[in-house]
Write a protein that holds these residues in place. Structure first.
Motif, PDB file in Angstrom:
ATOM      1  N   GLY A 176      34.973-103.859 -62.280  1.00  0.00           N
ATOM      2  CA  GLY A 176      34.385-104.596 -61.180  1.00  0.00           C
ATOM      3  C   GLY A 176      33.851-105.977 -61.482  1.00  0.00           C
ATOM      4  O   GLY A 176      33.347-106.669 -60.587  1.00  0.00           O
ATOM      5  N   ALA A 177      33.940-106.432 -62.724  1.00  0.00           N
ATOM      6  CA  ALA A 177      33.462-107.776 -63.069  1.00  0.00           C
ATOM      7  C   ALA A 177      34.421-108.832 -62.510  1.00  0.00           C
ATOM      8  O   ALA A 177      35.611-108.565 -62.306  1.00  0.00           O
ATOM      9  CB  ALA A 177      33.351-107.929 -64.579  1.00  0.00           C
ATOM     10  N   PRO A 178      33.931-110.038 -62.259  1.00  0.00           N
ATOM     11  CA  PRO A 178      34.814-111.109 -61.791  1.00  0.00           C
ATOM     12  C   PRO A 178      35.820-111.481 -62.876  1.00  0.00           C
ATOM     13  O   PRO A 178      35.537-111.336 -64.077  1.00  0.00           O
ATOM     14  CB  PRO A 178      33.854-112.262 -61.487  1.00  0.00           C
ATOM     15  CG  PRO A 178      32.631-111.967 -62.280  1.00  0.00           C
ATOM     16  CD  PRO A 178      32.525-110.483 -62.353  1.00  0.00           C
ATOM     17  N   PRO A 179      37.003-111.967 -62.490  1.00  0.00           N
ATOM     18  CA  PRO A 179      38.037-112.289 -63.481  1.00  0.00           C
ATOM     19  C   PRO A 179      37.582-113.306 -64.524  1.00  0.00           C
ATOM     20  O   PRO A 179      38.012-113.240 -65.687  1.00  0.00           O
ATOM     21  CB  PRO A 179      39.191-112.830 -62.624  1.00  0.00           C
ATOM     22  CG  PRO A 179      38.982-112.205 -61.279  1.00  0.00           C
ATOM     23  CD  PRO A 179      37.497-112.116 -61.107  1.00  0.00           C
ATOM     24  N   ALA A 180      36.744-114.242 -64.147  1.00  0.00           N
ATOM     25  CA  ALA A 180      36.295-115.270 -65.089  1.00  0.00           C
ATOM     26  C   ALA A 180      35.071-114.770 -65.857  1.00  0.00           C
ATOM     27  O   ALA A 180      33.948-115.248 -65.663  1.00  0.00           O
ATOM     28  CB  ALA A 180      35.969-116.563 -64.341  1.00  0.00           C
ATOM     29  N   CYS A 181      35.302-113.785 -66.737  1.00  0.00           N
ATOM     30  CA  CYS A 181      34.182-113.180 -67.455  1.00  0.00           C
ATOM     31  C   CYS A 181      34.356-113.293 -68.978  1.00  0.00           C
ATOM     32  O   CYS A 181      33.793-112.494 -69.729  1.00  0.00           O
ATOM     33  CB  CYS A 181      33.997-111.728 -67.047  1.00  0.00           C
ATOM     34  SG  CYS A 181      35.425-110.676 -67.360  1.00  0.00           S
ATOM     35  N   GLU A 182      35.113-114.304 -69.413  1.00  0.00           N
ATOM     36  CA  GLU A 182      35.342-114.449 -70.854  1.00  0.00           C
ATOM     37  C   GLU A 182      34.051-114.735 -71.613  1.00  0.00           C
ATOM     38  O   GLU A 182      33.855-114.219 -72.727  1.00  0.00           O
ATOM     39  CB  GLU A 182      36.360-115.560 -71.126  1.00  0.00           C
ATOM     40  CG  GLU A 182      36.705-115.695 -72.605  1.00  0.00           C
ATOM     41  CD  GLU A 182      37.829-116.680 -72.851  1.00  0.00           C
ATOM     42  OE1 GLU A 182      37.867-117.261 -73.966  1.00  0.00           O
ATOM     43  OE2 GLU A 182      38.666-116.874 -71.958  1.00  0.00           O
ATOM     44  N   ALA A 183      33.158-115.516 -71.029  1.00  0.00           N
ATOM     45  CA  ALA A 183      31.900-115.818 -71.716  1.00  0.00           C
ATOM     46  C   ALA A 183      31.091-114.543 -71.940  1.00  0.00           C
ATOM     47  O   ALA A 183      30.500-114.345 -73.009  1.00  0.00           O
ATOM     48  CB  ALA A 183      31.084-116.833 -70.913  1.00  0.00           C
TER      49      ALA A 183
END
Length: 245
Positions: A176-183
């Motif tokens: 469920g995390a947003p796609p831009a979660c690399e950080a």
């Protein structure tokens, strides 16, 4: 195999405590934000795709003094990793045990613990990656994304490869995390704040085991060196992603 008195005491304590199956908690919307709160310190709940109220509610369930969640991660060869939440009167700790179906509780090996003894890290990335697929027909935590996120606090590897970041991002998005979660993924891979990341070396000549140089790691010696030969060979195979004999 020699007994670890601390682990014998801990397992005895759990045996007489209000331990409950934690599997249903994975359906709580704020579960992963709560379980990974220490690793993700500085990141708000919405980085996990949930609001603060959901994360807070899940944290209350994990810290419930009347019901201590236990999560079972089944492995091949009769092994399993048990994740135990332990809520005393003043604080909650989490213990990660390696067990085997033929061992008494007092023989469980500790992989990590965030109590005052701060034990960890207990896994390097090649080992964690090898444990993501559950044995066929097993019960417990079988989804590979859930297995990865549940065991991330045990990890502490300064040389985790780029594919580790991709794997954590994929797991977070699947939950469920947003796609831009690399950080966020990079922060989760930096190691638990109580012991951080460490350097691992593989002894390919004699011990056939990963060795950790972390000050608080239980893996400073060859893994399972006190086990009977057959069990140790099986353990080595499981943690290397091979089918145990």
């Amino acid at each position: 195999m020699s007994e670890n008195p601390r682990m014998a005491m801990a397992r005895h304590w759990y045996a007489s405590a209000p331990v409950v199956d934690g599997l249903p908690l994975l359906d709580e919307p704020g579960f992963w934000a709560a379980h990974l709160a220490d690793l993700g310190e500085g990141f708000p709940a919405d980085a996990f795709g949930v609001d603060a109220a959901d994360a807070g509610a899940a944290l209350e369930l994990l810290h419930d003094r009347s019901a201590w969640p236990m999560f079972r991660v089944p492995l091949a060869g009769g092994f399993a990793i048990l994740v135990h939440y332990n809520s005393g009167e003043h604080f909650t700790t989490t213990d990660y045990f390696l067990t085997h179906r033929d061992w008494p509780d007092s023989r469980a090996l500790v992989l990590a613990s965030d109590d005052q003894d701060r034990i960890g890290p207990g896994l390097c990335w090649p080992e964690l990656a090898a444990l993501l697929t559950a044995p066929a027909g097993s019960t417990g935590i079988t989804d590979p994304h859930a297995r990865l996120l549940l065991l991330l606090p045990v990890l502490g590897d300064t040389e985790a490869p780029p594919e580790a970041v991709s794997a954590v991002v994929e797991a977070l998005v699947a939950q469920g995390a947003p796609p831009a979660c690399e950080a966020l993924a990079l922060r989760l891979l930096a190691g638990h704040p109580m012991w951080g990341a460490a350097t691992w070396t593989y002894d390919d000549d004699d011990e056939q085991s990963w060795i950790c140089d972390g000050e608080h790691s239980p893996r400073q010696d060859p893994f399972g060196e006190h086990l009977p030969d057959a069990q140790r060979a099986s353990l080595e195979a499981v943690f290397a992603g091979r089918t145990p004999g």
